[in-house]
Write a protein that holds these residues in place. Structure first.
Motif, PDB file in Angstrom:
ATOM      1  N   LEU A 161       6.980   5.869  -4.462  1.00 42.16           N
ATOM      2  CA  LEU A 161       7.986   6.584  -3.649  1.00 42.16           C
ATOM      3  C   LEU A 161       8.841   5.620  -2.606  1.00 42.16           C
ATOM      4  CD1 LEU A 161       9.059   9.323  -4.867  1.00 42.16           C
ATOM      5  CD2 LEU A 161       7.713  10.241  -2.708  1.00 42.16           C
ATOM      6  N   CYS A 162       7.473   5.176  -1.873  1.00 42.48           N
ATOM      7  CA  CYS A 162       7.761   4.338  -0.618  1.00 42.48           C
ATOM      8  C   CYS A 162       7.650   2.699  -0.727  1.00 42.48           C
ATOM      9  CB  CYS A 162       6.668   4.915   0.474  1.00 42.48           C
ATOM     10  SG  CYS A 162       6.679   6.646   0.782  1.00 42.48           S
ATOM     11  N   ASP A 163       8.571   2.069  -0.535  1.00 39.80           N
ATOM     12  CA  ASP A 163       8.681   0.604  -0.557  1.00 39.80           C
ATOM     13  C   ASP A 163       8.639   0.001   0.648  1.00 39.80           C
ATOM     14  OD1 ASP A 163       8.592  -2.048  -1.479  1.00 39.80           O
ATOM     15  OD2 ASP A 163      10.980  -1.735  -2.207  1.00 39.80           O
ATOM     16  N   ASP A 164       7.473  -0.686   0.903  1.00 38.89           N
ATOM     17  CA  ASP A 164       7.461  -1.537   2.286  1.00 38.89           C
ATOM     18  C   ASP A 164       7.947  -2.856   2.133  1.00 38.89           C
ATOM     19  OD1 ASP A 164       5.487  -2.640   0.718  1.00 38.89           O
ATOM     20  OD2 ASP A 164       4.068  -2.734   2.222  1.00 38.89           O
TER      21      ASP A 164
ATOM     22  N   ARG B 299       0.801  -1.148  -0.003  1.00 36.50           N
ATOM     23  CA  ARG B 299      -0.139  -0.018  -0.057  1.00 36.50           C
ATOM     24  C   ARG B 299       0.898   1.420   0.050  1.00 36.50           C
ATOM     25  NH1 ARG B 299      -4.389   2.733   4.001  1.00 36.50           N
ATOM     26  NH2 ARG B 299      -5.642   3.687   2.564  1.00 36.50           N
ATOM     27  N   PRO B 300       1.843   1.228   0.866  1.00 33.93           N
ATOM     28  CA  PRO B 300       2.752   2.508   0.577  1.00 33.93           C
ATOM     29  C   PRO B 300       3.323   2.947  -0.739  1.00 33.93           C
ATOM     30  CG  PRO B 300       3.587   1.245   2.319  1.00 33.93           C
ATOM     31  CD  PRO B 300       2.439   0.372   1.642  1.00 33.93           C
TER      32      PRO B 300
ATOM     33  N   ARG C 210      12.857   4.798   9.024  1.00 29.18           N
ATOM     34  CA  ARG C 210      11.690   5.649   9.138  1.00 29.18           C
ATOM     35  C   ARG C 210      10.952   5.242  10.458  1.00 29.18           C
ATOM     36  NH1 ARG C 210      12.093  10.430   7.511  1.00 29.18           N
ATOM     37  NH2 ARG C 210      14.141   9.674   8.765  1.00 29.18           N
TER      38      ARG C 210
ATOM     39  N   ARG D   2       1.714   2.174  -3.420  1.00 26.23           N
ATOM     40  CA  ARG D   2       0.649   2.670  -4.217  1.00 26.23           C
ATOM     41  C   ARG D   2       0.061   4.024  -3.886  1.00 26.23           C
ATOM     42  NH1 ARG D   2      -3.249  -1.464  -2.652  1.00 26.23           N
ATOM     43  NH2 ARG D   2      -4.338  -0.073  -1.589  1.00 26.23           N
ATOM     44  N   LEU D   3       0.127   4.378  -2.567  1.00 31.91           N
ATOM     45  CA  LEU D   3      -0.151   5.772  -2.095  1.00 31.91           C
ATOM     46  C   LEU D   3       0.840   6.766  -2.540  1.00 31.91           C
ATOM     47  CD1 LEU D   3      -1.624   5.094   1.580  1.00 31.91           C
ATOM     48  CD2 LEU D   3      -2.948   5.537  -0.509  1.00 31.91           C
ATOM     49  N   SER D   4       1.857   6.321  -2.896  1.00 33.58           N
ATOM     50  CA  SER D   4       2.972   7.292  -2.999  1.00 33.58           C
ATOM     51  C   SER D   4       3.400   7.311  -4.572  1.00 33.58           C
ATOM     52  CB  SER D   4       4.326   6.985  -1.942  1.00 33.58           C
ATOM     53  OG  SER D   4       4.893   5.642  -2.524  1.00 33.58           O
ATOM     54  N   ASP D   5       2.699   6.644  -5.106  1.00 36.17           N
ATOM     55  CA  ASP D   5       3.328   6.599  -6.641  1.00 36.17           C
ATOM     56  C   ASP D   5       4.773   5.926  -6.660  1.00 36.17           C
ATOM     57  OD1 ASP D   5       0.996   7.366  -8.232  1.00 36.17           O
ATOM     58  OD2 ASP D   5       1.552   9.490  -7.613  1.00 36.17           O
TER      59      ASP D   5
ATOM     60  N   MET E 140      12.553   1.003   5.536  1.00 35.03           N
ATOM     61  CA  MET E 140      11.524   1.173   6.568  1.00 35.03           C
ATOM     62  C   MET E 140      11.718   1.429   7.864  1.00 35.03           C
ATOM     63  SD  MET E 140       7.956  -0.858   5.590  1.00 35.03           S
ATOM     64  CE  MET E 140       7.314   0.273   6.701  1.00 35.03           C
TER      65      MET E 140
END
Lengths: 216, 216
Positions: free
Chosen positions: A191-194, A183-184, A203, A186-189, A200
């Motif tokens: 940018l964020c890879d879980d 989901r990260p 952060r 998807r939400l960040s285009d 991770m």
DNA sequence: GTCTATAGTTCGATAGAC
DNA sequence: GTCTATCGAACTATAGAC
């Protein structure tokens, strides 16, 4: 005494461990109720009956899957904390890092999948099912008390109740890493890879530490 | 036109809503795969066939259960945020409060159970199942983008990526409230009660705000 | 220790009366 | 719109040969 017909339960690479490995993947992907023993047997390359011979029933197999990795994880967690205590002053950042690092390493242990076991941990932590509760109580409550005490040592202004809340919230944050829903991204285009555990953690650790200190 | 044999789908208190209410409870307690339509029918006091008449199949029923509450929750979330924006400066604390308050109120709407729907939300958020992913994308990604933007407005030092992380972590913390496992009480000898939503919010809000500010 | 075959149960879904 | 009855598929678990 001559050699046995096949490998023993404690020899890695045998049928016993093949079942555990396959079960870990399927339980992680499909959940406990969504898992069919047929699929586990198929992926392990054994007959379905063999599962019952080694583990009695579905619940027994699941408990063994949890027990195996939980042992590794919590021994590492305990060792990490011991080491920090031996070094002298407990820093909050180090405690959080010590808490999550072992779950990452247990997650990526099986090469082919994307870290199956951590997903089992997530469902375990959020379930109200009696078996899940019992497993959590057995394998994760003791080490939780250990870390809650450490939190209070590192931040003496923290009340006992708030130390427990802090621990629960920390686990909640960590679950966004262990669930690996994508989901990260998807939400960040993108940018964020879980899927990148090290990214991770970089952060998660400051977030949790900032949160804990805000409770005081 | 004379009166119909029974109540319509959009009249509360009818069979249609009785099925949805029962389904919400059972899905929340047993998970999607662990749920039997027989049990839902029994709890709703209707024949099993009626479920298929109204909702086609199990997946259709589940989606309707999710859709119903998600509509309420996310409309409230959007309204809350609009109100904050209209009032002028966005405070981080208000944003977090606006995010979680509606899930609490949706959770306790059904009197008899202990807030069933929030548990469905937890499993939805952590699942990698295609149906769960699709529902999350449909009902929760848009409002998530809305709140991510608000986080960046309230904390301009936050990068886009860190705002996404912050949102994910906030949801993770909130799940420790929505899962209602009873673990905080167990770990604290009764000191911490995750059934008390107001008490939890009073700890969750400062924790998340401290965490977000630590990311800048 | 491992396999094949199957018993016994439960489930989702459908058909058809009312 | 609602119910009863049931079909067919899938599952867990067991029995017994090797």
């Amino acid at each position: 005494m001559t050699e046995q017909v096949n490998q023993q339960r404690d020899e890695p690479g045998g049928r016993f461990d093949a079942i555990l490995d396959a079960a870990e993947q399927v339980f992680a992907d499909s959940g406990y109720d969504g898992t069919a023993l047929r699929e586990i047997a198929g992926k392990a390359g054994v007959a379905q009956g063999l599962i019952h011979y080694h583990f009695d029933n579905k619940a027994g197999l699941f408990e063994r899957v949890v027990a195996r990795r939980s042992g590794q994880i919590n021994e590492a967690r305990a060792e990490n904390l011991e080491k920090l205590r031996a070094e002298g002053t407990l820093r909050l950042e180090d405690i959080v890092e010590a808490l999550f690092r072992p779950t990452i390493e247990a997650g990526i242990e099986l090469a082919e999948d994307g870290g199956s076991f951590s997903r089992i941990l997530v469902s375990l932590a959020n379930s109200t099912d009696p078996m899940a509760q019992s497993l959590t109580e057995t394998y994760y409550d003791p080490i939780a008390q250990n870390y809650i005490a450490a939190l209070q040592q590192a931040e003496p202004a923290l009340s006992r109740a708030d130390a427990v809340w802090a621990y629960m919230f920390a686990i909640g944050v960590g679950m966004t890493m262990m669930a690996k829903t994508g989901r990260p991204k998807r939400l960040s285009d993108g940018l964020c890879d879980d899927g990148d555990a090290d990214l991770m953690l970089a952060r998660i650790v400051p977030f949790i530490c900032g949160g804990v200190r805000a409770l005081t």
